[in-house]
Design a protein around this motif. Sequence first.
Motif, short mmCIF file in Angstrom:
data_model
loop_
_atom_site.label_atom_id
_atom_site.label_comp_id
_atom_site.label_asym_id
_atom_site.label_seq_id
_atom_site.Cartn_x
_atom_site.Cartn_y
_atom_site.Cartn_z
N GLU A 129 0.83 -1.21 0.00
CA GLU A 129 0.00 0.00 0.00
C GLU A 129 0.86 1.26 0.00
O GLU A 129 0.57 2.24 -0.69
CB GLU A 129 -0.92 0.02 1.23
N LEU A 130 1.95 1.19 0.79
CA LEU A 130 2.83 2.35 0.88
C LEU A 130 3.60 2.54 -0.42
O LEU A 130 3.77 3.67 -0.90
CB LEU A 130 3.80 2.15 2.05
N LEU A 131 4.06 1.45 -1.03
CA LEU A 131 4.76 1.55 -2.30
C LEU A 131 3.89 2.16 -3.38
O LEU A 131 4.34 2.99 -4.17
CB LEU A 131 5.25 0.17 -2.75
N ARG A 132 2.63 1.73 -3.42
CA ARG A 132 1.72 2.23 -4.46
C ARG A 132 1.40 3.71 -4.28
O ARG A 132 1.03 4.39 -5.24
CB ARG A 132 0.45 1.39 -4.48
N SER A 133 1.53 4.21 -3.06
CA SER A 133 1.26 5.64 -2.84
C SER A 133 2.33 6.51 -3.50
O SER A 133 2.08 7.67 -3.80
CB SER A 133 1.23 5.95 -1.34
N ARG A 134 3.54 5.96 -3.68
CA ARG A 134 4.69 6.65 -4.26
C ARG A 134 5.06 7.93 -3.50
O ARG A 134 5.74 8.80 -4.02
CB ARG A 134 4.45 6.96 -5.74
N ASN A 135 4.61 8.02 -2.25
CA ASN A 135 4.91 9.17 -1.40
C ASN A 135 6.33 9.01 -0.86
O ASN A 135 6.60 8.16 -0.01
CB ASN A 135 3.92 9.25 -0.24
N ALA A 136 7.26 9.81 -1.37
CA ALA A 136 8.67 9.62 -1.05
C ALA A 136 8.94 9.72 0.44
O ALA A 136 9.65 8.89 1.02
CB ALA A 136 9.50 10.65 -1.81
N LYS A 137 8.40 10.74 1.09
CA LYS A 137 8.69 10.93 2.51
C LYS A 137 8.16 9.77 3.34
O LYS A 137 8.85 9.25 4.23
CB LYS A 137 8.10 12.25 2.99
N ALA A 138 6.93 9.33 3.05
CA ALA A 138 6.34 8.24 3.83
C ALA A 138 7.12 6.95 3.62
O ALA A 138 7.35 6.20 4.58
CB ALA A 138 4.88 8.06 3.43
N ILE A 139 7.52 6.66 2.39
CA ILE A 139 8.26 5.42 2.11
C ILE A 139 9.61 5.42 2.83
O ILE A 139 9.99 4.44 3.47
CB ILE A 139 8.45 5.26 0.59
N LEU A 140 10.36 6.53 2.72
CA LEU A 140 11.69 6.58 3.33
C LEU A 140 11.60 6.58 4.85
O LEU A 140 12.41 5.93 5.53
CB LEU A 140 12.45 7.81 2.84
N ASP A 141 10.61 7.29 5.41
CA ASP A 141 10.44 7.29 6.87
C ASP A 141 10.19 5.88 7.38
O ASP A 141 10.78 5.45 8.38
CB ASP A 141 9.29 8.20 7.28
N TYR A 142 9.30 5.15 6.70
CA TYR A 142 9.00 3.79 7.13
C TYR A 142 10.24 2.89 7.01
O TYR A 142 10.59 2.16 7.94
CB TYR A 142 7.86 3.20 6.29
N TYR A 143 10.88 2.93 5.85
CA TYR A 143 12.02 2.03 5.60
C TYR A 143 13.13 2.24 6.63
O TYR A 143 13.62 1.27 7.24
CB TYR A 143 12.57 2.28 4.19
N PHE A 144 13.52 3.47 6.87
CA PHE A 144 14.64 3.69 7.77
C PHE A 144 14.22 3.61 9.24
O PHE A 144 15.06 3.33 10.10
CB PHE A 144 15.32 5.04 7.46
N ARG A 145 12.95 3.80 9.54
CA ARG A 145 12.49 3.59 10.91
C ARG A 145 12.60 2.12 11.28
O ARG A 145 13.06 1.75 12.36
CB ARG A 145 11.05 4.08 11.08
N VAL A 146 12.22 1.25 10.34
CA VAL A 146 12.30 -0.20 10.58
C VAL A 146 13.76 -0.64 10.65
O VAL A 146 14.16 -1.40 11.54
CB VAL A 146 11.55 -0.97 9.47
N HIS A 147 14.58 -0.15 9.72
CA HIS A 147 15.96 -0.62 9.66
C HIS A 147 16.82 -0.03 10.76
O HIS A 147 17.90 -0.56 11.05
CB HIS A 147 16.57 -0.26 8.30
#
Length: 883
Positions: A206-224
């Motif tokens: 769902e997040l990938l399909r949104s293509r929202n750069a800030k949301a995608i990067l925030d999620y990815y680096f928060r998890v990692h």
Amino acid sequence: MPDMTLWTEKQRRAFAMAEERIEECRRRRSVHLDLSGLKMPELPESMLGLAGLLNLDISNCPIRELPEWFSDFRLIGQLFMHGIYIDKFPPGFNVSKRMRQISIDARCLRACSVHDVMKLDSVIDAYIFRCDLDIPYQVRYWQRLLTLTLSGLAGDVPHWLGEFSHMTRLVFVNCDIRALPVELCQLNELQLLELGDGSKLGIPGELLRSRNAKAILDYYFRVHRAAEQSLNEFKLMLVGRGGVGKTSLVHKLATGEFREFHKTPGVQITFWGLGPPEQRLTARVWDFGGQEILHGTHRFFMTERAVYLVLLSGRDGQAERDAHYWLSLVRSFAGDAPVIVLLHRWGECRFEVSRQDLRRAYGSDLVFIETDSTTNDGIAMLYDEILDAAQRLPGLAAQWPAAWRRVKDELPMEKRNWLSFVDFCRFAAERGVGALDDQQALAEYLHVLGIMLSYRTDPALAGCGVLNPLWATHAIYKVLNAPAVQAQRGEITLASFAQVLDGDDAASYPSALHPFLLALMRKFLLCLPLDERGGRYLIPDLLSIESPDLDAAFPERQALSFQYHYTSALPEGLLPRFIVETYIHREPENTWRRGVVLKRAGCRALVQANMQARTIAVRVMGPRSDVRRELLAIIREHFERIHRSYEQLAVEEQVPVPGALRPVPYRLLRKIESSPQPLVQVEFADDVKLLPAKALLDGVDLPDVQRPSLRSDARRDLWQDLIAPAPLLFVSYAEADSTFFDQLRSHLVLAERRGKVRVHGRALLRPGQDEDAETRDRLQEVRLVVPLLSADYFAQPGRVERELEPALARRARGECLVVPVLLRACSVGDSAVRGIKSLPDDGRPITRHSDRDAAWLAIVEALVARLETREASDPAMPHKPLR
């Protein structure tokens, strides 16, 4: 019309169709031309009538070469050329400054020179096809990009994508991406990020399909980063002469109490916590011993990401001199690191230094504080300034994985002086850092923090890491102070380490590590080689302080003379460094701590420093005026390089006039030379004369060298390096053959001064530079690669793979020349250089020539001639990358 006799019927039909589209475009006066998909081997010359084209599509055409007339299309704003591989470009390719949009295959882009790519710096929308294992580094030069689409990437996303500060859209199509670099978080303008299915990144669909750069990067680096914490550690370095009160100040900062200390031997490291509890920082405080003989070892530990305290004392009237000495040392080895200058023991002796002059020379951000550990003067202000400077250090708040932190925290507990890099990798792997790239990166971070000395980019030092800095400084201190070494006037061999480090030290310094200690001394210019095989070395700081009587051999009125006057201070290490760099030409019997005699082709030069007068004087004698000028040019070239390595060193070049009361400033002569009345007023004991400026300059300048602009040195260097650089010559050699590199470069100096060539080799790297990265960059722009062949060259691990093979690949594409030089008799076997004619022309190795200078001179003339021939036929010269 092209010769179509060998064309297929399909190719002829495609060419005819292209002619029809061109004619239609001309008839309609259209600015758009679409030739995509037409299977013709070359472009029709009839396109020349469409010079006003704004949009051109030649995608998926089997074209291998763009014709020279293609450079006439200077208005094209959109160029689509994906699906084709152009392996040859016309000299004027990509001259359009209107280019805004381009689509191109990665392999085609890789064939471009840096020069051609930089001409496309107006591109704001790029689509790169067939990236395969990596994104072409050439893309990095398009810093105006707003939109970047990458297709077919099956490797790592490079960290430098984070440099595109204006980018708003980043798209990956059919890419196999396993990780994202944290630098993408720096793209503050990025709005759209498309990652395909992103299955290997662990990002919800769902997040990938949104293509929202800030949301995608925030999620990815928060998890990692869930298991990561901020580092919040930095290095605080204290330097100054002995007895200035460095150790007492460290104790005051760390405990709040004053205590008097005796002199510090070597280096002492103290941990100090500062800042509020919620943002607590840890400083590793490095307190260096102030003995002059140890100053050279400070360079081992100086890194850019640190805060520096320079302590001065007013007790002996040397504060101004000390300020220039220590600030020039810090700036040389630590760049623009934050520096706080302390006028220390203020309550005991109040004094002053020229603060504005020091700021002009070493940076406007210098901070000055009057401090005293006894009376508490300035201590609170110093605390605040250190905290502020630390918080501005890059990487202070970097997120460290838990495994990295375990290595950092547990490594000092090993209680070992040193360990091999293999041992370090094993240690890191046992604590969860298993990838070699991560282990190498972690070693570099630990070096910056001061936990371990790790010179991973230097082959002679890469195999060992030092955990205890006192271990290294103690050994070198013992060598520098050994009576046997001093009795030999600073001459040492590898065996000297065994002689000095015997007895109680033998167990701590096994013979296998003696080459490491010697390489460390050579890397930081503490010694110079005395023979070709690196068997004997000289420590300039141990040379006699007594100067030989040479006035009769170099009479002032007959010599070709030049001078350097240092406005504020003559740095202590400047002349020893010159002696090190010019050792190929020196006369061993006429080398002392403050001077040296150099010789070349029957001429001799006296180079002598006067520390009190803050001058270095050069006098050249010899039967031939042209050789005298050449030797002076070599000397000036070396001094200019050394001066540039200091941060804004204040030095004035001067031209002595025989019999005159004082020398004439070189800059004044240059200014007067171009004036309507080019005469300079020179004062003699009983007269004042007007002398032609050109005549005085012709004596000290080579007649065939264009004199440098009157711009400041910094701006002149920028212009020469980025706007009109000489072609680059890269020398590849084994560590065992470094003396031969020095010999070759000493003969190339005149070609460099004449602007015919720039020379690069590992020995020319500045401290802190990444050898592998610099080598990769230079091999992309180099015009001539010179491998120095010997058995050691082929035996050294990685040298052929990292340097020779990439050069030969570019040679095969016609992008550079490869000219081997045979040093010693060796078998090339089935190596890649077999079949390439080497120098010297007579086929004999350098070591078998009785007149070594003549052999090197012939080699240099041949190299320059081949380079000039190539440049004449291919004038498109790549520019140095902007950094």
